[in-house]
Design a protein around this motif. Structure first.
Motif, PDB file in Angstrom:
ATOM      1  N   VAL A   1       0.971  -1.219   0.147  1.00 15.86           N
ATOM      2  CA  VAL A   1       0.080   0.158  -0.214  1.00 15.86           C
ATOM      3  C   VAL A   1       0.842   1.481   0.023  1.00 15.86           C
ATOM      4  O   VAL A   1       1.859   1.304   0.848  1.00 15.86           O
ATOM      5  CB  VAL A   1      -1.162   0.299   1.397  1.00 15.86           C
TER       6      VAL A   1
ATOM      7  N   ASP B   1       1.571   5.210  -0.386  1.00 17.46           N
ATOM      8  CA  ASP B   1       0.706   6.612   0.263  1.00 17.46           C
ATOM      9  C   ASP B   1       0.503   8.016  -1.246  1.00 17.46           C
ATOM     10  O   ASP B   1       1.090   7.475  -2.321  1.00 17.46           O
ATOM     11  CB  ASP B   1       1.494   7.043   1.408  1.00 17.46           C
TER      12      ASP B   1
ATOM     13  N   GLU C   1      -4.842   2.405  -1.099  1.00 14.05           N
ATOM     14  CA  GLU C   1      -4.480   3.971  -1.172  1.00 14.05           C
ATOM     15  C   GLU C   1      -5.008   4.851  -1.638  1.00 14.05           C
ATOM     16  O   GLU C   1      -4.160   6.175  -2.198  1.00 14.05           O
ATOM     17  CB  GLU C   1      -3.437   2.821  -3.115  1.00 14.05           C
TER      18      GLU C   1
END
Length: 158
Positions: free
Chosen positions: A90, A92, A126
């Motif tokens: 995941v 950012d 995300e």
């Protein structure tokens, strides 16, 4: 995590989320999986880096940043040899690894769609991180399939 759990609930799975450092932050567990010996070692606060646990989905994805399945004896430690673990990174809004999403089960459980579901759930997280980072800005969302556009969720920050 909860959406993913509900998609595979009742199929002997545990959903886990670890930070980019490989430390397990949260889990959601089917009762049937939670009662197993393997599940007892997968709990918040445990460290799943490759350096401390050898080959495992959470630690390897945290190290490489790419989706991965580790099945049975592919785990470094024999105590995890009865598990299949499927994990996805995941990232950012800036493209930095924020964490790892994992679905683990015993090797006998069906895995056919789990890889795709874990990847889709990671993408949803995300998207949420991106929306949160840019919530004070106007976002234009395009997709070739209208059912994947949810303007009400985008504008409300959920």
């Amino acid at each position: 995590m909860e959406n993913l759990y509900h998609q595979i609930a009742g199929s002997n799975f545990m959903i886990a989320f670890a930070g980019a450092d490989g430390i397990l932050l949260d889990t959601i567990t089917d009762q049937s999986f939670g009662d197993t010996a393997a599940a007892s070692s997968i709990r918040p606060g445990t460290i799943w880096t490759e350096a401390s646990c050898g080959t495992n989905a959470l630690g390897t994805v945290a190290h490489t940043g790419t989706p991965l399945m580790v099945h049975g004896a592919e785990h470094f430690f024999a105590q995890h040899g009865a598990l299949t673990c499927i994990a996805a990174p995941v990232f950012d809004a800036q493209g930095v690894l924020a964490g790892v999403l994992d679905a683990s089960s015993d090797c006998r459980s069906r895995q056919q769609h789990t890889r795709a579901l874990v990847s889709m759930a990671a993408t949803q997280i995300e998207s949420g991180l991106f929306r949160e980072c840019h919530r004070s800005e106007v976002l234009i969302v395009l997709h070739s399939r209208p059912e994947y556009l949810h303007p009400q969720r985008w504008s409300s920050g959920r």
